[in-house]
Design a protein around this motif. Structure first.
Motif, PDB file in Angstrom:
ATOM      1  N   ARG A 149       1.477 -11.220   0.319  1.00 48.95           N
ATOM      2  CA  ARG A 149       0.804 -10.798  -0.915  1.00 48.95           C
ATOM      3  C   ARG A 149      -0.635 -11.301  -1.043  1.00 48.95           C
ATOM      4  O   ARG A 149      -1.484 -10.577  -1.579  1.00 48.95           O
ATOM      5  CB  ARG A 149       1.620 -11.261  -2.127  1.00 48.95           C
ATOM      6  N   PRO A 150      -0.950 -12.526  -0.595  1.00 48.71           N
ATOM      7  CA  PRO A 150      -2.333 -12.995  -0.764  1.00 48.71           C
ATOM      8  C   PRO A 150      -3.382 -12.050  -0.193  1.00 48.71           C
ATOM      9  O   PRO A 150      -4.494 -11.970  -0.724  1.00 48.71           O
ATOM     10  CB  PRO A 150      -2.336 -14.341  -0.034  1.00 48.71           C
ATOM     11  N   VAL A 151      -3.060 -11.337   0.874  1.00 45.67           N
ATOM     12  CA  VAL A 151      -4.030 -10.398   1.440  1.00 45.67           C
ATOM     13  C   VAL A 151      -4.278  -9.255   0.460  1.00 45.67           C
ATOM     14  O   VAL A 151      -5.424  -8.841   0.243  1.00 45.67           O
ATOM     15  CB  VAL A 151      -3.538  -9.853   2.791  1.00 45.67           C
ATOM     16  N   LEU A 152      -3.216  -8.746  -0.154  1.00 41.81           N
ATOM     17  CA  LEU A 152      -3.367  -7.682  -1.150  1.00 41.81           C
ATOM     18  C   LEU A 152      -4.084  -8.205  -2.394  1.00 41.81           C
ATOM     19  O   LEU A 152      -4.949  -7.531  -2.955  1.00 41.81           O
ATOM     20  CB  LEU A 152      -2.000  -7.111  -1.507  1.00 41.81           C
ATOM     21  N   ASP A 153      -3.721  -9.407  -2.831  1.00 36.34           N
ATOM     22  CA  ASP A 153      -4.389  -9.997  -3.997  1.00 36.34           C
ATOM     23  C   ASP A 153      -5.886 -10.163  -3.749  1.00 36.34           C
ATOM     24  O   ASP A 153      -6.701 -10.002  -4.675  1.00 36.34           O
ATOM     25  CB  ASP A 153      -3.776 -11.363  -4.326  1.00 36.34           C
ATOM     26  N   HIS A 154      -6.243 -10.479  -2.528  1.00 41.94           N
ATOM     27  CA  HIS A 154      -7.653 -10.673  -2.173  1.00 41.94           C
ATOM     28  C   HIS A 154      -8.475  -9.432  -2.485  1.00 41.94           C
ATOM     29  O   HIS A 154      -9.664  -9.525  -2.819  1.00 41.94           O
ATOM     30  CB  HIS A 154      -7.753 -11.014  -0.689  1.00 41.94           C
ATOM     31  N   HIS A 155      -7.831  -8.265  -2.391  1.00 44.41           N
ATOM     32  CA  HIS A 155      -8.529  -7.004  -2.645  1.00 44.41           C
ATOM     33  C   HIS A 155      -8.169  -6.396  -4.006  1.00 44.41           C
ATOM     34  O   HIS A 155      -8.556  -5.256  -4.300  1.00 44.41           O
ATOM     35  CB  HIS A 155      -8.198  -6.000  -1.543  1.00 44.41           C
ATOM     36  N   GLY A 156      -7.417  -7.144  -4.835  1.00 42.70           N
ATOM     37  CA  GLY A 156      -7.033  -6.631  -6.142  1.00 42.70           C
ATOM     38  C   GLY A 156      -5.898  -5.632  -6.108  1.00 42.70           C
ATOM     39  O   GLY A 156      -5.748  -4.827  -7.040  1.00 42.70           O
ATOM     40  N   TRP A 157      -5.075  -5.698  -5.056  1.00 42.58           N
ATOM     41  CA  TRP A 157      -3.974  -4.741  -4.890  1.00 42.58           C
ATOM     42  C   TRP A 157      -2.610  -5.414  -5.049  1.00 42.58           C
ATOM     43  O   TRP A 157      -1.619  -4.971  -4.474  1.00 42.58           O
ATOM     44  CB  TRP A 157      -4.052  -4.078  -3.515  1.00 42.58           C
ATOM     45  N   GLY A 158      -2.534  -6.472  -5.830  1.00 38.97           N
ATOM     46  CA  GLY A 158      -1.279  -7.190  -5.993  1.00 38.97           C
ATOM     47  C   GLY A 158      -0.167  -6.324  -6.551  1.00 38.97           C
ATOM     48  O   GLY A 158       1.004  -6.497  -6.198  1.00 38.97           O
ATOM     49  N   ASP A 159      -0.499  -5.358  -7.425  1.00 43.95           N
ATOM     50  CA  ASP A 159       0.517  -4.488  -7.995  1.00 43.95           C
ATOM     51  C   ASP A 159       1.216  -3.666  -6.918  1.00 43.95           C
ATOM     52  O   ASP A 159       2.396  -3.319  -7.058  1.00 43.95           O
ATOM     53  CB  ASP A 159      -0.102  -3.545  -9.026  1.00 43.95           C
ATOM     54  N   ALA A 160       0.494  -3.347  -5.852  1.00 39.10           N
ATOM     55  CA  ALA A 160       1.095  -2.581  -4.759  1.00 39.10           C
ATOM     56  C   ALA A 160       2.206  -3.392  -4.096  1.00 39.10           C
ATOM     57  O   ALA A 160       3.217  -2.820  -3.665  1.00 39.10           O
ATOM     58  CB  ALA A 160       0.034  -2.193  -3.727  1.00 39.10           C
ATOM     59  N   GLN A 161       2.030  -4.706  -4.027  1.00 36.56           N
ATOM     60  CA  GLN A 161       3.071  -5.535  -3.419  1.00 36.56           C
ATOM     61  C   GLN A 161       4.342  -5.497  -4.265  1.00 36.56           C
ATOM     62  O   GLN A 161       5.451  -5.396  -3.724  1.00 36.56           O
ATOM     63  CB  GLN A 161       2.577  -6.976  -3.272  1.00 36.56           C
ATOM     64  N   ASP A 162       4.189  -5.535  -5.588  1.00 34.90           N
ATOM     65  CA  ASP A 162       5.353  -5.442  -6.467  1.00 34.90           C
ATOM     66  C   ASP A 162       6.098  -4.134  -6.232  1.00 34.90           C
ATOM     67  O   ASP A 162       7.326  -4.105  -6.136  1.00 34.90           O
ATOM     68  CB  ASP A 162       4.919  -5.538  -7.931  1.00 34.90           C
ATOM     69  N   GLU A 163       5.329  -3.050  -6.139  1.00 37.47           N
ATOM     70  CA  GLU A 163       5.935  -1.732  -5.952  1.00 37.47           C
ATOM     71  C   GLU A 163       6.612  -1.626  -4.587  1.00 37.47           C
ATOM     72  O   GLU A 163       7.729  -1.120  -4.468  1.00 37.47           O
ATOM     73  CB  GLU A 163       4.861  -0.650  -6.094  1.00 37.47           C
ATOM     74  N   LEU A 164       5.957  -2.112  -3.547  1.00 41.03           N
ATOM     75  CA  LEU A 164       6.527  -2.034  -2.199  1.00 41.03           C
ATOM     76  C   LEU A 164       7.780  -2.896  -2.089  1.00 41.03           C
ATOM     77  O   LEU A 164       8.770  -2.485  -1.461  1.00 41.03           O
ATOM     78  CB  LEU A 164       5.491  -2.478  -1.176  1.00 41.03           C
ATOM     79  N   ASN A 165       7.762  -4.060  -2.699  1.00 45.57           N
ATOM     80  CA  ASN A 165       8.931  -4.928  -2.658  1.00 45.57           C
ATOM     81  C   ASN A 165      10.106  -4.285  -3.379  1.00 45.57           C
ATOM     82  O   ASN A 165      11.251  -4.325  -2.901  1.00 45.57           O
ATOM     83  CB  ASN A 165       8.591  -6.287  -3.273  1.00 45.57           C
ATOM     84  N   ARG A 166       9.827  -3.679  -4.537  1.00 41.47           N
ATOM     85  CA  ARG A 166      10.884  -2.987  -5.296  1.00 41.47           C
ATOM     86  C   ARG A 166      11.478  -1.847  -4.475  1.00 41.47           C
ATOM     87  O   ARG A 166      12.704  -1.707  -4.379  1.00 41.47           O
ATOM     88  CB  ARG A 166      10.318  -2.449  -6.609  1.00 41.47           C
ATOM     89  N   MET A 167      10.609  -1.046  -3.842  1.00 40.66           N
ATOM     90  CA  MET A 167      11.084   0.101  -3.063  1.00 40.66           C
ATOM     91  C   MET A 167      11.867  -0.347  -1.837  1.00 40.66           C
ATOM     92  O   MET A 167      12.857   0.298  -1.455  1.00 40.66           O
ATOM     93  CB  MET A 167       9.885   0.953  -2.645  1.00 40.66           C
ATOM     94  N   SER A 168      11.466  -1.451  -1.230  1.00 35.56           N
ATOM     95  CA  SER A 168      12.197  -1.922  -0.052  1.00 35.56           C
ATOM     96  C   SER A 168      13.616  -2.325  -0.412  1.00 35.56           C
ATOM     97  O   SER A 168      14.559  -2.085   0.361  1.00 35.56           O
ATOM     98  CB  SER A 168      11.455  -3.102   0.590  1.00 35.56           C
ATOM     99  N   LYS A 169      13.792  -2.915  -1.590  1.00 35.51           N
ATOM    100  CA  LYS A 169      15.133  -3.315  -2.019  1.00 35.51           C
ATOM    101  C   LYS A 169      16.009  -2.117  -2.346  1.00 35.51           C
ATOM    102  O   LYS A 169      17.239  -2.227  -2.340  1.00 35.51           O
ATOM    103  CB  LYS A 169      15.016  -4.241  -3.232  1.00 35.51           C
ATOM    104  N   GLN A 170      15.375  -0.985  -2.608  1.00 36.10           N
ATOM    105  CA  GLN A 170      16.120   0.250  -2.873  1.00 36.10           C
ATOM    106  C   GLN A 170      16.278   1.103  -1.625  1.00 36.10           C
ATOM    107  O   GLN A 170      16.808   2.214  -1.692  1.00 36.10           O
ATOM    108  CB  GLN A 170      15.414   1.054  -3.970  1.00 36.10           C
ATOM    109  N   GLY A 171      15.787   0.597  -0.492  1.00 40.78           N
ATOM    110  CA  GLY A 171      15.922   1.324   0.762  1.00 40.78           C
ATOM    111  C   GLY A 171      14.998   2.512   0.910  1.00 40.78           C
ATOM    112  O   GLY A 171      15.241   3.392   1.741  1.00 40.78           O
ATOM    113  N   GLN A 172      13.909   2.529   0.158  1.00 39.13           N
ATOM    114  CA  GLN A 172      12.970   3.658   0.216  1.00 39.13           C
ATOM    115  C   GLN A 172      11.889   3.406   1.277  1.00 39.13           C
ATOM    116  O   GLN A 172      10.692   3.458   0.999  1.00 39.13           O
ATOM    117  CB  GLN A 172      12.334   3.874  -1.156  1.00 39.13           C
ATOM    118  N   TRP A 173      12.327   3.178   2.506  1.00 34.68           N
ATOM    119  CA  TRP A 173      11.404   2.774   3.561  1.00 34.68           C
ATOM    120  C   TRP A 173      10.401   3.870   3.904  1.00 34.68           C
ATOM    121  O   TRP A 173       9.227   3.589   4.158  1.00 34.68           O
ATOM    122  CB  TRP A 173      12.198   2.371   4.808  1.00 34.68           C
ATOM    123  N   VAL A 174      10.821   5.099   3.914  1.00 36.45           N
ATOM    124  CA  VAL A 174       9.906   6.201   4.242  1.00 36.45           C
ATOM    125  C   VAL A 174       8.927   6.444   3.104  1.00 36.45           C
ATOM    126  O   VAL A 174       7.712   6.591   3.317  1.00 36.45           O
ATOM    127  CB  VAL A 174      10.700   7.487   4.557  1.00 36.45           C
TER     128      VAL A 174
END
Length: 350
Positions: free
Chosen positions: A259-284
């Motif tokens: 996440r720190p790499v995404l936060d560095h560019h102001g994209w921390g919200d994307a990490q939340d979304e990607l983590n949520r989707m990974s737990k739901q198996g939405q890999w594609v």
């Protein structure tokens, strides 16, 4: 800048003979194409065995693990492996190490996990102490917090390596592990999930802090990186490469440790979304989170004739060597592309 390729593709690993069937031919091809190094990764097979074949069937190219999971082993095992590959390759081996993350170490390898950066520094120091014992014949007396090596009899010592000790490169993402690389390793392998800005403003200063603690010149530490490349000779090839890069970036981005790499560019919200989707198996579907701006920031997007210019603009003077999976193709314009990439300057003192 040195140019490296991967020894075995993921698809080849799934064959009945695993990665060993193609290792010799792939290594020969990369050497013939002018690559400086070839790396073997630890995914679903051992990373060291393919390098034995690569060493046997090449004469110039450097050979390394990128990476071997250090905490799945101990310093003595790694010292033996490194010594043998350095000798058999004629001094061309690089021992590339990485920590992996806690669940893999404790649940997949059933090995201990604690204070990973401190443990890794001690791991490297212990390996070097063992090699020094073999080189000089002095008593082995390494006593650390995590590893103790105090017994070495003549029967178990291979003696001095005719090609000297191999360099140890450490893969690191966070500041503490990168500082450990600066303090004890001979090279630092950046994770592919990074950006030129993050390397320049966060990672290299951490490397320099570690080097300062050991009184070392950070310019003596080789910096390498697997760079995300989006290229192709047709629109279809470009689109396919972009989708593959988005998919890989999304996979990495779902991991909280990155996440720190995404936060560095102001994209921390994307990490939340990607983590949520990974737990739901939405890999594609996760690939859709990586928009064009993110793709162009993490990777280099360019047609073959403009690729070297794009890499130079992003990484020229920032890293010493770069890798591209199994390497660029040998036909079409790629020979010229490789030469242009190798002409890009690496790091230099300010």
């Amino acid at each position: 800048m040195k140019l490296d390729g991967g020894l075995v593709t993921r698809a080849a690993r799934k064959g009945s003979v695993g990665p060993l069937g193609d290792a010799a031919e792939n290594a020969r091809n990369l050497e013939a194409a002018g690559y400086d190094g070839v790396w073997s990764a630890e995914l679903d097979h051992d990373p060291f065995l393919p390098l034995v074949l690569a060493a046997e069937h090449t004469s110039r190219i450097q050979l390394g693990t990128s990476i071997a999971v250090s905490f799945a082993r101990n310093p003595m095992i790694l010292a033996n492996l490194g010594w043998d590959l350095q000798a058999y390759s004629g001094g061309r081996f690089i021992l590339g190490l990485g920590s992996q993350i806690k669940p893999h170490i404790t649940k997949r390898f059933s090995m201990p996990w604690s204070h990973p950066a401190a443990r890794m520094k001690e791991m490297i120091d212990a390996i070097k102490a063992i090699w020094e014992c073999w080189e000089t014949g002095e008593k082995l007396s390494f006593r650390g917090e995590f590893y103790q090596h105090t017994l070495m009899t003549p029967m178990f010592s291979p003696g001095a390596n005719p090609f000297g000790q191999p360099p140890i490169h450490l893969a690191a993402v966070g500041d503490l592990m990168t500082e450990a690389a600066g303090e004890s390793a001979d090279g630092w392998i950046s994770h592919g999930f990074t950006t030129p800005s993050y390397v320049r403003e966060v990672s290299l200063p951490a490397l320099e802090r570690g080097a300062a603690r050991s009184g070392r010149d950070p310019m003596d530490i080789e910096v390498s990186m697997p760079v995300f490349i989006v290229t192709g000779e047709t629109e279809e090839e470009m689109a396919s490469a972009a989708q593959a890069a988005r998919q890989q970036l999304a996979f990495y981005g779902s991991t909280p440790a990155y996440r720190p790499v995404l936060d560095h560019h102001g994209w921390g919200d994307a990490q939340d979304e990607l983590n949520r989707m990974s737990k739901q198996g939405q890999w594609v579907e996760m690939a859709d989170v990586i928009d064009d701006t993110m793709l162009g920031t993490f990777g280099v997007v360019a047609e073959p004739q403009n690729l070297a210019r794009g890499v130079a603009a992003s990484y020229g003077g920032l890293i010493d060597r770069m890798s591209f999976g199994q390497g660029l193709r040998s036909n079409g314009p790629w020979a010229e592309v490789r030469e242009a990439l190798r002409a890009i300057p690496g790091r230099s003192p300010e």
